[in-house]
Motif scaffolding. Structure first.
Motif, mmCIF file in Angstrom:
data_model
loop_
_atom_site.group_PDB
_atom_site.id
_atom_site.type_symbol
_atom_site.label_atom_id
_atom_site.label_comp_id
_atom_site.label_asym_id
_atom_site.label_seq_id
_atom_site.Cartn_x
_atom_site.Cartn_y
_atom_site.Cartn_z
ATOM 1 N N LYS A 198 1.518 12.194 -0.517
ATOM 2 C CA LYS A 198 0.827 11.017 -1.064
ATOM 3 C C LYS A 198 0.130 10.171 -0.010
ATOM 4 N N ILE A 199 0.506 10.354 1.273
ATOM 5 C CA ILE A 199 -0.064 9.520 2.348
ATOM 6 C C ILE A 199 -0.495 10.413 3.505
ATOM 7 N N VAL A 200 -1.734 10.270 3.950
ATOM 8 C CA VAL A 200 -2.243 11.038 5.082
ATOM 9 C C VAL A 200 -2.903 10.092 6.077
ATOM 10 N N PHE A 201 -2.505 10.210 7.339
ATOM 11 C CA PHE A 201 -3.161 9.507 8.432
ATOM 12 C C PHE A 201 -4.034 10.524 9.153
ATOM 13 N N LEU B 259 -9.336 14.168 -0.322
ATOM 14 C CA LEU B 259 -7.949 13.704 -0.350
ATOM 15 C C LEU B 259 -7.768 12.614 -1.409
ATOM 16 N N LYS B 260 -8.691 11.665 -1.474
ATOM 17 C CA LYS B 260 -8.574 10.581 -2.448
ATOM 18 C C LYS B 260 -8.754 11.087 -3.881
ATOM 19 N N GLU B 261 -9.550 12.134 -4.019
ATOM 20 C CA GLU B 261 -9.727 12.770 -5.331
ATOM 21 C C GLU B 261 -8.386 13.294 -5.867
ATOM 22 N N HIS B 262 -7.492 13.645 -4.925
ATOM 23 C CA HIS B 262 -6.161 14.158 -5.306
ATOM 24 C C HIS B 262 -5.083 13.083 -5.220
ATOM 25 N N GLY B 263 -5.497 11.828 -5.215
ATOM 26 C CA GLY B 263 -4.538 10.733 -5.272
ATOM 27 C C GLY B 263 -3.841 10.410 -3.968
ATOM 28 N N VAL B 264 -4.418 10.848 -2.838
ATOM 29 C CA VAL B 264 -3.811 10.610 -1.531
ATOM 30 C C VAL B 264 -4.311 9.284 -0.958
ATOM 31 N N THR B 265 -3.391 8.481 -0.431
ATOM 32 C CA THR B 265 -3.756 7.273 0.316
ATOM 33 C C THR B 265 -4.122 7.703 1.730
ATOM 34 N N LEU C 153 0.821 -1.215 0.000
ATOM 35 C CA LEU C 153 0.000 0.000 0.000
ATOM 36 C C LEU C 153 0.851 1.259 0.000
ATOM 37 N N PHE C 154 1.900 1.264 0.833
ATOM 38 C CA PHE C 154 2.717 2.474 0.979
ATOM 39 C C PHE C 154 4.008 2.447 0.159
ATOM 40 N N LYS C 155 4.283 1.288 -0.483
ATOM 41 C CA LYS C 155 5.512 1.122 -1.270
ATOM 42 C C LYS C 155 6.759 1.322 -0.395
ATOM 43 N N ILE C 156 6.753 0.624 0.741
ATOM 44 C CA ILE C 156 7.867 0.701 1.686
ATOM 45 C C ILE C 156 8.469 -0.688 1.870
ATOM 46 N N GLN C 157 9.611 -0.744 2.547
ATOM 47 C CA GLN C 157 10.329 -2.006 2.723
ATOM 48 C C GLN C 157 9.788 -2.831 3.892
ATOM 49 N N TYR C 158 9.510 -2.152 5.011
ATOM 50 C CA TYR C 158 9.079 -2.847 6.226
ATOM 51 C C TYR C 158 7.713 -2.322 6.673
ATOM 52 N N PRO C 159 6.854 -3.180 7.252
ATOM 53 C CA PRO C 159 5.524 -2.737 7.688
ATOM 54 C C PRO C 159 5.548 -2.052 9.060
ATOM 55 N N LYS D 149 -16.964 2.474 10.511
ATOM 56 C CA LYS D 149 -17.340 3.811 10.037
ATOM 57 C C LYS D 149 -16.268 4.360 9.089
ATOM 58 N N ALA D 150 -14.998 4.173 9.473
ATOM 59 C CA ALA D 150 -13.892 4.670 8.650
ATOM 60 C C ALA D 150 -13.824 3.917 7.321
ATOM 61 N N GLN D 151 -14.028 2.595 7.372
ATOM 62 C CA GLN D 151 -14.036 1.812 6.135
ATOM 63 C C GLN D 151 -15.151 2.301 5.215
ATOM 64 N N ASP D 152 -16.327 2.547 5.780
ATOM 65 C CA ASP D 152 -17.454 3.058 5.005
ATOM 66 C C ASP D 152 -17.162 4.432 4.409
ATOM 67 N N ALA D 153 -16.292 5.194 5.082
ATOM 68 C CA ALA D 153 -15.927 6.534 4.597
ATOM 69 C C ALA D 153 -14.947 6.462 3.426
ATOM 70 N N GLY D 154 -14.427 5.259 3.157
ATOM 71 C CA GLY D 154 -13.571 5.086 1.986
ATOM 72 C C GLY D 154 -12.079 5.122 2.236
ATOM 73 N N VAL D 155 -11.657 5.020 3.513
ATOM 74 C CA VAL D 155 -10.219 5.046 3.787
ATOM 75 C C VAL D 155 -9.558 3.776 3.250
ATOM 76 N N ASP D 156 -8.252 3.825 3.066
ATOM 77 C CA ASP D 156 -7.511 2.714 2.470
ATOM 78 C C ASP D 156 -7.010 1.711 3.502
ATOM 79 N N ALA D 157 -6.886 2.134 4.750
ATOM 80 C CA ALA D 157 -6.422 1.248 5.823
ATOM 81 C C ALA D 157 -6.847 1.842 7.161
ATOM 82 N N ILE D 158 -6.767 1.002 8.187
ATOM 83 C CA ILE D 158 -7.167 1.392 9.538
ATOM 84 C C ILE D 158 -5.979 1.217 10.484
#
Length: 315
Positions: free
Chosen positions: A89-92, A105-111, A7-13, A124-133
């Motif tokens: 590109k990534i917002v928590f 945010l997603k309209e502008h390509g933000v994860t 999801l984040f294109k990183i090496q370690y989770p 609720k957050a999943q229903d709002a369309g977020v990419d992860a919790i």
């Protein structure tokens, strides 16, 4: 690669939490350069300061990094605008309704990732369309749930409810803790307190040294009537408890808290009158280390422990 590294294109989770007064560009870029995901904590930054940190972070790392935004931030519209303009590109997001800003945010390509303290809010957050919790248990130092649900109870509860990637937070500072969280269903971990006591942390040295000195039982979750935080027990904490004995109202607590109390403690190093937010896991943090060393040692311990468990299971 797992769901979080993809999801984040990183090496370690491993995600470094976006903590107030602690997570500037130096820490975020150091964690990202080490293979994790660094987050700039917008919660303690004026908009122009945030823009400066984003630009400096871009210069300090070519790897992915993000910004943590408390949605109750008073200048939230300006903060969102800056994040979009700077092409973060990534917002928590945390402390607010993810439905408000996630679509833009997603309209502008933000994860977009949202921090929750219960399975109910995860849905609720999943229903709002977020990419992860991020599911954060009450062991955490920052703003967490009033229900006092522990991380290792919360993770499987959230996991069975959602279909998107899950990040565990609260009480995780080691590779062993990371492995345990992932065994319970997390795809990655968010780490706060361990990085607060790093060389690149923007926290005051007084606060860093106190984190290292903190032992079991030295922190307490409080101020639930305003925003729940876990504090090191100092004079300010004792003043809060004395006020509770007098049946304090939320307004009374706000008056005692005043303004910039966290800045006073964590950034300016006033260990007496300052608000000192840290997690329970501080009891096993014994030294201040470079952020890269923290990331690498966590991954090495994660892999080593995983192999040890596999070997033991053959007996």
């Amino acid at each position: 690669m797992n769901k979080i590294t993809q999801l984040f294109k990183i090496q370690y989770p491993i995600i470094q939490a976006g903590m107030v007064w602690v997570s500037g560009y130096k820490l975020a870029s150091a964690v990202s350069n080490a293979g994790g995901l660094g987050l700039i904590g917008a919660g303690s930054m004026y908009p122009d300061v945030l823009r400066e940190h984003i630009q400096k972070c871009k210069n300090a790392t070519s790897r992915p990094f993000g910004v943590n935004i408390p949605l109750l931030y008073p200048n939230i519209e300006e903060i969102i605008k800056i994040v979009i303009e700077e092409q973060v590109k990534i917002v928590f997001t945390s402390a607010g309704n993810p439905k408000t800003w996630t679509p833009l945010l997603k309209e502008h390509g933000v994860t977009v990732v949202h921090v929750v303290s219960s399975a109910y809010f995860a849905l609720k957050a999943q229903d709002a369309g977020v990419d992860a919790i991020v599911a954060e248990g009450f062991e955490a130092g920052g703003h967490n749930g009033r229900e006092e649900t522990t991380t290792f109870t919360l993770i499987p509860m959230v996991k069975e409810k959602i279909a998107i990637p899950l990040i565990a937070a609260g009480g995780i500072a080691t590779g062993q803790g990371m492995l345990a969280a992932m065994a319970l269903g997390a795809d990655g971990v968010q780490v706060g307190s361990r990085f607060a006591a790093s060389e690149e942390s923007s926290a005051h040295d007084n606060f860093k040294n106190l984190i290292v000195a903190t032992k079991e039982g030295d922190t307490q979750l409080t101020l639930k009537e305003i925003t729940p935080v876990r504090l090191i027990k100092n004079k300010f904490y004792n003043d809060v408890q004395e006020l509770y004995k007098k049946c304090a109202s939320p307004e009374d607590l706000k008056i005692l808290l005043g303004k910039a109390r966290a800045k006073k403690g964590m950034f300016e190093g006033d260990l007496v009158e300052g608000e000192l937010e840290i997690g329970q896991v501080s009891g096993i943090i014994h030294e201040i280390k470079p952020a890269a060393e923290i990331v690498i040692s966590m991954m090495e311990e994660f892999q080593r422990t995983k192999i040890e468990i596999q070997n033991n299971s053959r007996i």
